[in-house]
Design a protein around this motif. Structure first.
Motif, mmCIF file in Angstrom:
data_model
loop_
_atom_site.group_PDB
_atom_site.id
_atom_site.type_symbol
_atom_site.label_atom_id
_atom_site.label_comp_id
_atom_site.label_asym_id
_atom_site.label_seq_id
_atom_site.Cartn_x
_atom_site.Cartn_y
_atom_site.Cartn_z
ATOM 1 N N ALA A 241 -4.300 -0.011 -7.760
ATOM 2 C CA ALA A 241 -4.786 1.086 -6.911
ATOM 3 C C ALA A 241 -5.176 2.271 -7.775
ATOM 4 O O ALA A 241 -4.695 2.422 -8.900
ATOM 5 N N ALA B 3 6.048 -0.317 -8.304
ATOM 6 C CA ALA B 3 4.772 0.390 -8.420
ATOM 7 C C ALA B 3 4.889 1.371 -9.576
ATOM 8 O O ALA B 3 5.766 2.238 -9.573
ATOM 9 N N ALA C 288 2.758 4.172 -11.789
ATOM 10 C CA ALA C 288 1.544 4.986 -11.723
ATOM 11 C C ALA C 288 1.523 6.041 -12.821
ATOM 12 O O ALA C 288 2.580 6.502 -13.271
ATOM 13 N N ALA D 175 2.082 1.855 -3.520
ATOM 14 C CA ALA D 175 1.003 2.406 -4.350
ATOM 15 C C ALA D 175 0.764 3.874 -4.024
ATOM 16 O O ALA D 175 0.694 4.718 -4.930
ATOM 17 N N ASP D 176 0.642 4.188 -2.754
ATOM 18 C CA ASP D 176 0.375 5.563 -2.322
ATOM 19 C C ASP D 176 1.448 6.520 -2.818
ATOM 20 O O ASP D 176 1.154 7.567 -3.403
ATOM 21 N N ILE E 15 -7.063 0.416 -2.824
ATOM 22 C CA ILE E 15 -6.157 -0.620 -3.323
ATOM 23 C C ILE E 15 -6.870 -1.963 -3.305
ATOM 24 O O ILE E 15 -7.643 -2.256 -2.393
ATOM 25 N N TYR F 277 -7.138 7.134 -1.637
ATOM 26 C CA TYR F 277 -6.829 6.080 -2.595
ATOM 27 C C TYR F 277 -7.455 4.776 -2.154
ATOM 28 O O TYR F 277 -7.826 4.596 -0.994
ATOM 29 N N CYS G 290 -2.460 3.058 -10.480
ATOM 30 C CA CYS G 290 -1.182 2.411 -10.196
ATOM 31 C C CYS G 290 -1.321 0.891 -10.266
ATOM 32 O O CYS G 290 -2.291 0.329 -9.751
ATOM 33 N N ASP G 291 -0.345 0.258 -10.902
ATOM 34 C CA ASP G 291 -0.226 -1.195 -10.885
ATOM 35 C C ASP G 291 1.015 -1.528 -10.069
ATOM 36 O O ASP G 291 2.070 -0.914 -10.266
ATOM 37 N N ILE G 292 0.883 -2.495 -9.167
ATOM 38 C CA ILE G 292 1.997 -2.895 -8.316
ATOM 39 C C ILE G 292 2.352 -4.341 -8.675
ATOM 40 O O ILE G 292 1.497 -5.234 -8.646
ATOM 41 N N LEU H 5 1.397 6.828 -6.694
ATOM 42 C CA LEU H 5 0.245 7.655 -7.086
ATOM 43 C C LEU H 5 0.540 9.132 -6.854
ATOM 44 O O LEU H 5 0.238 9.982 -7.704
ATOM 45 N N SER I 29 0.824 -1.211 0.000
ATOM 46 C CA SER I 29 0.000 0.000 0.000
ATOM 47 C C SER I 29 0.860 1.263 0.000
ATOM 48 O O SER I 29 0.563 2.236 -0.705
#
Length: 140
Positions: free
Chosen positions: A126, A94, A96, A58-59, A81, A79, A110-112, A62, A55
């Motif tokens: 996310a 990640a 984004a 992703a955060d 996820i 956000y 975003c793709d992780i 982003l 997370s």
């Protein structure tokens, strides 16, 4: 100074990012890429990367994507996820992009991925809203 160098300086000023070993490898209008090496201390009891670390990646990715679209004085407004599979491997990536940017906020996606033995596998997706800070706040 180019945008990637500005981003790397911003990342270096975040103690938590330094704790997890995050590295910003791309930061431009086309998107962002943040990498986190997987260490045992970042795993939960089943041996997967802790969801909080996924997370975090992703955060931050982003927010960098929103910063590329709006200017660097930004924060995450919200956000969401979805974890699609456990993250097991050597590194998180990640990636984004800002899907839409207005004057004060950007919608980003975003793709992780987790890298395991050289192969990237999607582990989470996310999306979030990144908000521009008021001018006085971004200078602090």
């Amino acid at each position: 100074m180019d945008l990637l160098q500005i981003g790397k300086q911003a990342l270096a000023s975040q103690p938590f990012s330094m704790l997890v070993g995050a590295v910003l490898t791309k930061f431009d209008q086309e998107g962002t890429e943040l990498r986190v090496p997987i260490q045992d201390k970042l795993k939960q009891q089943h041996g997967f990367v802790h969801g909080g670390v996924v997370s975090y990646a992703a955060d931050n990715a982003l927010t960098f994507a929103g910063g590329a679209a709006l200017g660097t004085g930004v924060v995450t407004s919200e956000y969401k996820i979805n974890y699609v599979r456990p993250a097991v491997g050597q590194e998180l990536i990640a990636r984004a992009v800002a899907v839409h940017a207005g004057k004060s906020q950007a919608a980003c996606r975003c793709d992780i991925f987790v890298v395991n033995e050289g192969k990237e596998t999607l582990c989470a997706i996310a999306q979030g809203t990144i908000a521009r800070l008021p001018a006085a706040s971004s200078a602090e």
